[in-house]
Design an enzyme around this catalytic site. Structure first.
Site, PDB file in Angstrom:
ATOM      1  N   ASP A   8       0.832  -1.219   0.029  1.00  0.00           N
ATOM      2  CA  ASP A   8      -0.109   0.010   0.092  1.00  0.00           C
ATOM      3  C   ASP A   8       0.914   1.108  -0.095  1.00  0.00           C
ATOM      4  O   ASP A   8       2.105   1.221   0.216  1.00  0.00           O
ATOM      5  CB  ASP A   8      -0.899  -0.221   1.189  1.00  0.00           C
ATOM      6  CG  ASP A   8      -1.921   0.964   1.151  1.00  0.00           C
ATOM      7  OD1 ASP A   8      -2.383   1.563   0.082  1.00  0.00           O
ATOM      8  OD2 ASP A   8      -2.454   1.452   2.266  1.00  0.00           O
ATOM      9  N   ASP A  10      -0.184   4.802   1.422  1.00  0.00           N
ATOM     10  CA  ASP A  10      -0.132   5.670   2.567  1.00  0.00           C
ATOM     11  C   ASP A  10      -0.030   5.108   4.085  1.00  0.00           C
ATOM     12  O   ASP A  10      -0.979   3.978   4.257  1.00  0.00           O
ATOM     13  CB  ASP A  10      -1.880   6.358   2.593  1.00  0.00           C
ATOM     14  CG  ASP A  10      -1.809   7.320   1.436  1.00  0.00           C
ATOM     15  OD1 ASP A  10      -1.000   7.976   1.247  1.00  0.00           O
ATOM     16  OD2 ASP A  10      -3.109   7.333   0.951  1.00  0.00           O
TER      17      ASP A  10
END
Length: 68
Positions: A8, A10
């Site tokens: 991912d 963030d």
């Protein structure tokens, strides 16, 4: 054996508060050295992901969960 790393962005690769990926650079460098693809799997848009792909010179496909 071949490895692939999915990440991912963030709060994982990129610091949630600063948008910096500085802390991840040693790991990204190791992946590049070993020829291990780094694949972004995130809800960011294609354009947002491409910024990181270009800056980090990953050159690998990515997965965007944003369909707008």
């Amino acid at each position: 054996m071949q490895y692939i790393v999915f990440t991912d962005q963030d709060g994982t690769l990129v610091d949630h508060d600063t948008d910096s990926y500085e802390a991840a650079l040693p790991a990204i460098g190791m992946l590049k050295e070993k020829g291990i693809p780094l694949v972004f799997c995130t809800s960011k848009t294609k354009a947002e992901i491409e910024v990181y792909v270009d800056e980090l010179d990953t050159g690998h496909p990515f997965i965007s969960g944003c369909f707008s």
